[in-house]
Motif scaffolding. Sequence first.
Motif, PDB file in Angstrom:
ATOM      1  N   ALA A  95     -65.291  40.023  40.868  1.00  0.00           N
ATOM      2  CA  ALA A  95     -66.604  40.666  40.750  1.00  0.00           C
ATOM      3  C   ALA A  95     -66.782  41.738  41.816  1.00  0.00           C
ATOM      4  CB  ALA A  95     -67.705  39.614  40.869  1.00  0.00           C
ATOM      5  N   LEU A  96     -66.390  41.425  43.051  1.00  0.00           N
ATOM      6  CA  LEU A  96     -66.519  42.410  44.126  1.00  0.00           C
ATOM      7  C   LEU A  96     -65.655  43.635  43.842  1.00  0.00           C
ATOM      8  CD1 LEU A  96     -67.486  43.336  46.896  1.00  0.00           C
ATOM      9  CD2 LEU A  96     -65.701  41.912  47.934  1.00  0.00           C
ATOM     10  N   ALA A  97     -64.425  43.421  43.400  1.00  0.00           N
ATOM     11  CA  ALA A  97     -63.545  44.552  43.082  1.00  0.00           C
ATOM     12  C   ALA A  97     -64.132  45.414  41.965  1.00  0.00           C
ATOM     13  CB  ALA A  97     -62.164  44.042  42.697  1.00  0.00           C
ATOM     14  N   ARG A  98     -64.672  44.765  40.943  1.00  0.00           N
ATOM     15  CA  ARG A  98     -65.251  45.508  39.814  1.00  0.00           C
ATOM     16  C   ARG A  98     -66.475  46.314  40.253  1.00  0.00           C
ATOM     17  NH1 ARG A  98     -66.131  41.444  37.063  1.00  0.00           N
ATOM     18  NH2 ARG A  98     -68.356  41.207  37.389  1.00  0.00           N
ATOM     19  N   LEU A  99     -67.321  45.708  41.073  1.00  0.00           N
ATOM     20  CA  LEU A  99     -68.529  46.401  41.535  1.00  0.00           C
ATOM     21  C   LEU A  99     -68.174  47.548  42.474  1.00  0.00           C
ATOM     22  CD1 LEU A  99     -70.671  43.200  42.090  1.00  0.00           C
ATOM     23  CD2 LEU A  99     -71.095  44.949  40.348  1.00  0.00           C
ATOM     24  N   MET A 100     -67.171  47.342  43.312  1.00  0.00           N
ATOM     25  CA  MET A 100     -66.714  48.444  44.175  1.00  0.00           C
ATOM     26  C   MET A 100     -66.204  49.603  43.321  1.00  0.00           C
ATOM     27  SD  MET A 100     -67.117  48.414  47.446  1.00  0.00           S
ATOM     28  CE  MET A 100     -65.930  49.699  47.839  1.00  0.00           C
ATOM     29  N   HIS A 101     -65.494  49.286  42.248  1.00  0.00           N
ATOM     30  CA  HIS A 101     -65.010  50.329  41.341  1.00  0.00           C
ATOM     31  C   HIS A 101     -66.176  51.099  40.736  1.00  0.00           C
ATOM     32  CE1 HIS A 101     -60.660  50.734  40.257  1.00  0.00           C
ATOM     33  NE2 HIS A 101     -60.597  49.801  41.188  1.00  0.00           N
ATOM     34  N   ASP A 102     -67.210  50.377  40.324  1.00  0.00           N
ATOM     35  CA  ASP A 102     -68.388  51.047  39.760  1.00  0.00           C
ATOM     36  C   ASP A 102     -68.979  52.032  40.772  1.00  0.00           C
ATOM     37  OD1 ASP A 102     -68.092  49.572  37.459  1.00  0.00           O
ATOM     38  OD2 ASP A 102     -69.782  48.228  37.845  1.00  0.00           O
ATOM     39  N   TRP A 103     -69.057  51.585  42.022  1.00  0.00           N
ATOM     40  CA  TRP A 103     -69.625  52.454  43.066  1.00  0.00           C
ATOM     41  C   TRP A 103     -68.723  53.656  43.331  1.00  0.00           C
ATOM     42  CZ3 TRP A 103     -74.091  53.242  45.464  1.00  0.00           C
ATOM     43  CH2 TRP A 103     -74.095  54.040  46.609  1.00  0.00           C
ATOM     44  N   LEU A 104     -67.438  53.399  43.467  1.00  0.00           N
ATOM     45  CA  LEU A 104     -66.515  54.493  43.775  1.00  0.00           C
ATOM     46  C   LEU A 104     -66.449  55.502  42.637  1.00  0.00           C
ATOM     47  CD1 LEU A 104     -63.573  52.523  45.459  1.00  0.00           C
ATOM     48  CD2 LEU A 104     -65.393  53.811  46.585  1.00  0.00           C
ATOM     49  N   GLU A 105     -66.464  55.033  41.411  1.00  0.00           N
ATOM     50  CA  GLU A 105     -66.447  55.964  40.280  1.00  0.00           C
ATOM     51  C   GLU A 105     -67.650  56.895  40.307  1.00  0.00           C
ATOM     52  OE1 GLU A 105     -66.200  53.596  36.805  1.00  0.00           O
ATOM     53  OE2 GLU A 105     -64.098  53.006  37.144  1.00  0.00           O
ATOM     54  N   ALA A 106     -68.783  56.378  40.758  1.00  0.00           N
ATOM     55  CA  ALA A 106     -70.003  57.187  40.784  1.00  0.00           C
ATOM     56  C   ALA A 106     -70.120  58.041  42.035  1.00  0.00           C
ATOM     57  CB  ALA A 106     -71.228  56.271  40.677  1.00  0.00           C
ATOM     58  N   LYS A 107     -69.608  57.531  43.170  1.00  0.00           N
ATOM     59  CA  LYS A 107     -69.906  58.177  44.449  1.00  0.00           C
ATOM     60  C   LYS A 107     -68.683  58.705  45.201  1.00  0.00           C
ATOM     61  CE  LYS A 107     -74.314  57.151  44.126  1.00  0.00           C
ATOM     62  NZ  LYS A 107     -75.353  58.183  43.985  1.00  0.00           N
ATOM     63  N   ALA A 108     -67.518  58.127  44.970  1.00  0.00           N
ATOM     64  CA  ALA A 108     -66.333  58.553  45.728  1.00  0.00           C
ATOM     65  C   ALA A 108     -65.078  58.371  44.881  1.00  0.00           C
ATOM     66  CB  ALA A 108     -66.218  57.760  47.035  1.00  0.00           C
ATOM     67  N   PRO A 109     -64.979  59.076  43.754  1.00  0.00           N
ATOM     68  CA  PRO A 109     -63.847  58.862  42.846  1.00  0.00           C
ATOM     69  C   PRO A 109     -62.487  59.152  43.474  1.00  0.00           C
ATOM     70  CG  PRO A 109     -65.132  60.800  42.211  1.00  0.00           C
ATOM     71  CD  PRO A 109     -65.940  60.072  43.227  1.00  0.00           C
ATOM     72  N   ALA A 110     -62.450  60.035  44.473  1.00  0.00           N
ATOM     73  CA  ALA A 110     -61.171  60.362  45.108  1.00  0.00           C
ATOM     74  C   ALA A 110     -60.592  59.188  45.890  1.00  0.00           C
ATOM     75  CB  ALA A 110     -61.344  61.570  46.038  1.00  0.00           C
ATOM     76  N   LEU A 111     -61.412  58.170  46.133  1.00  0.00           N
ATOM     77  CA  LEU A 111     -60.967  57.022  46.921  1.00  0.00           C
ATOM     78  C   LEU A 111     -60.386  55.903  46.058  1.00  0.00           C
ATOM     79  CD1 LEU A 111     -60.955  56.044  49.924  1.00  0.00           C
ATOM     80  CD2 LEU A 111     -63.197  55.011  49.485  1.00  0.00           C
ATOM     81  N   ILE A 112     -60.551  55.975  44.751  1.00  0.00           N
ATOM     82  CA  ILE A 112     -60.223  54.838  43.887  1.00  0.00           C
ATOM     83  C   ILE A 112     -58.742  54.470  43.966  1.00  0.00           C
ATOM     84  CG2 ILE A 112     -60.049  54.081  41.489  1.00  0.00           C
ATOM     85  CD1 ILE A 112     -62.651  55.562  40.931  1.00  0.00           C
ATOM     86  N   ASP A 113     -57.851  55.432  43.845  1.00  0.00           N
ATOM     87  CA  ASP A 113     -56.420  55.109  43.857  1.00  0.00           C
ATOM     88  C   ASP A 113     -56.005  54.498  45.181  1.00  0.00           C
ATOM     89  OD1 ASP A 113     -56.176  56.023  41.282  1.00  0.00           O
ATOM     90  OD2 ASP A 113     -55.350  57.984  41.828  1.00  0.00           O
ATOM     91  N   TRP A 114     -56.523  55.043  46.283  1.00  0.00           N
ATOM     92  CA  TRP A 114     -56.199  54.487  47.619  1.00  0.00           C
ATOM     93  C   TRP A 114     -56.732  53.063  47.725  1.00  0.00           C
ATOM     94  CZ3 TRP A 114     -58.883  52.477  51.743  1.00  0.00           C
ATOM     95  CH2 TRP A 114     -58.189  52.345  52.942  1.00  0.00           C
ATOM     96  N   PHE A 115     -57.956  52.848  47.263  1.00  0.00           N
ATOM     97  CA  PHE A 115     -58.556  51.510  47.299  1.00  0.00           C
ATOM     98  C   PHE A 115     -57.693  50.515  46.520  1.00  0.00           C
ATOM     99  CE2 PHE A 115     -61.266  48.277  45.352  1.00  0.00           C
ATOM    100  CZ  PHE A 115     -61.937  47.760  46.456  1.00  0.00           C
ATOM    101  N   ASP A 116     -57.290  50.876  45.324  1.00  0.00           N
ATOM    102  CA  ASP A 116     -56.486  49.978  44.498  1.00  0.00           C
ATOM    103  C   ASP A 116     -55.143  49.660  45.136  1.00  0.00           C
ATOM    104  OD1 ASP A 116     -58.465  49.855  42.586  1.00  0.00           O
ATOM    105  OD2 ASP A 116     -57.554  51.374  41.283  1.00  0.00           O
ATOM    106  N   ALA A 117     -54.557  50.647  45.805  1.00  0.00           N
ATOM    107  CA  ALA A 117     -53.226  50.465  46.380  1.00  0.00           C
ATOM    108  C   ALA A 117     -53.242  49.747  47.722  1.00  0.00           C
ATOM    109  CB  ALA A 117     -52.547  51.827  46.543  1.00  0.00           C
ATOM    110  N   ASN A 118     -54.365  49.787  48.430  1.00  0.00           N
ATOM    111  CA  ASN A 118     -54.358  49.337  49.822  1.00  0.00           C
ATOM    112  C   ASN A 118     -55.319  48.197  50.151  1.00  0.00           C
ATOM    113  OD1 ASN A 118     -52.593  51.441  51.427  1.00  0.00           O
ATOM    114  ND2 ASN A 118     -53.806  52.618  49.943  1.00  0.00           N
ATOM    115  N   CYS A 119     -56.259  47.893  49.276  1.00  0.00           N
ATOM    116  CA  CYS A 119     -57.240  46.853  49.558  1.00  0.00           C
ATOM    117  C   CYS A 119     -57.045  45.664  48.627  1.00  0.00           C
ATOM    118  CB  CYS A 119     -58.665  47.405  49.419  1.00  0.00           C
ATOM    119  SG  CYS A 119     -59.063  48.696  50.632  1.00  0.00           S
ATOM    120  N   ALA A 120     -57.505  44.509  49.068  1.00  0.00           N
ATOM    121  CA  ALA A 120     -57.415  43.289  48.264  1.00  0.00           C
ATOM    122  C   ALA A 120     -58.756  42.580  48.293  1.00  0.00           C
ATOM    123  CB  ALA A 120     -56.316  42.374  48.796  1.00  0.00           C
ATOM    124  N   CYS A 121     -59.101  41.948  47.175  1.00  0.00           N
ATOM    125  CA  CYS A 121     -60.356  41.188  47.057  1.00  0.00           C
ATOM    126  C   CYS A 121     -60.026  39.775  46.577  1.00  0.00           C
ATOM    127  CB  CYS A 121     -61.320  41.875  46.096  1.00  0.00           C
ATOM    128  SG  CYS A 121     -61.806  43.545  46.557  1.00  0.00           S
TER     129      CYS A 121
END
Length: 444
Positions: free
Chosen positions: A182-208
């Motif tokens: 749930a946290l990963a999905r909600l973070m994706h929702d936020w990043l898609e709306a506010k910081a899309p350039a961060l999504i690939d880095w987030f997916d590759a480097n963070c864990a939930c």
Amino acid sequence: MRLSPTTLTGLPVGIATPGYDRDAQPIGIVHFGIGAFHRAHQAWYTDLAMNAGESGWAICGVSMRSASVAEQLNPQGGLYSLTERGGGRADTSIIGAVREVLVAPDTPDAVIARIASPDCHIVSFTVTEKGYARAADGSLDLMLAAKSFYPLLTAALEQRQAQGLSGLTLMSCDNLSGNGQALARLMHDWLEAKAPALIDWFDANCACPETMIDRIVPATTDEDRIMLEKKLGMRDEGAVLTESFSQWVIEDRFAGPRPRWENHGAQLVAEVAPYETAKLRMLNGAHSMLAYCGLARGLTYVHEAVADAELKALATDLMLKEAAPTIDAAPEQDLPAYAASLIDRFAEPSIQHRLAQIAMDGSQKIPQRWLETVKAQQEAGNACPSITAAFEAWIAHLEDGTLVNDPHGEELTAVVRDKGREGLLDHLFNTSGIFAGLPCPVAR
């Protein structure tokens, strides 16, 4: 005299204190929602790890709204007492894992700096169900999210990316079904709306990772603080009292270093879901039932509610006849034994757990605590009379209105006042309602 680093030597013999150099510990964990539960649970486990010789896991607590915890802990250098009660005993120790508490609205840049620091490896959350700013369909409500942790966390992650630092483990310690996903999905929702350039880095480097947390932590009262002042010989404004039992099940999936919590009782597993589902549907489900049904009978505490033979039978049936058959238990889980242990824990009179505290935020808790069980049982052609009784008591709780403490409280009490029971059910279960897509457990 108040508890602080300079007064530790004045404590009575037998009160355990931190056995490590607190000032030498880098802050490796930033925790959003530093209430009593975090201090009795994750901070306690982390204190045990540092007492065992681990380094670099001091905690920076973050309050999203109120400054009350900062006012309790900062003058004490982050120190507080933890008292474990049960079986006629009350063992008190001093916990040193928390170094500071920041109030996000007052010092947002300081919060961002802590998360962006190379010393930080874990950001954890105990912000309750409502803190994740979910809309009725489970997606992110961007307006609510703007007032939560998402902007601060995103700004810090952007700094880490720009500085070439590692990603972070983001660890929800709340009673959300599938809290890591749930946290990963909600973070994706936020990043898609506010910081899309961060999504690939987030997916590759963070864990939930998923987690399951369990410890009963009543709100500390003025009477508790007075009792502890006599025991400690000094005042502790941050005191926490809890039961002796504690459980923490964590998916073994981290983005980087972590404390060895498993050496101190935590369970690192490949699959958290069976433990989480059992806790949500059995423990939390019975807890909420006891809260609303007990309040309806004029009771105050959980141990009073479970001492009522009818309510004890309802709680037992909810756990064993309604919830347990819907759980795909892990091989090592004994659900009947779990239910029996829960009844014993609920009955402990020294744990003064107020029913009104459990009854808070009902609209956010009921789906995973009751309605998921009802859905599974209805699909099997079965009814859930205990949950039905509990849901009726929640409706009565809304109708009464005096103790309602819920993010939708004003809305729901107004609906039931103006449109009655049927109007409330329509409001809750329509296609845009809070419980949309879930079954109604009461007759309509």
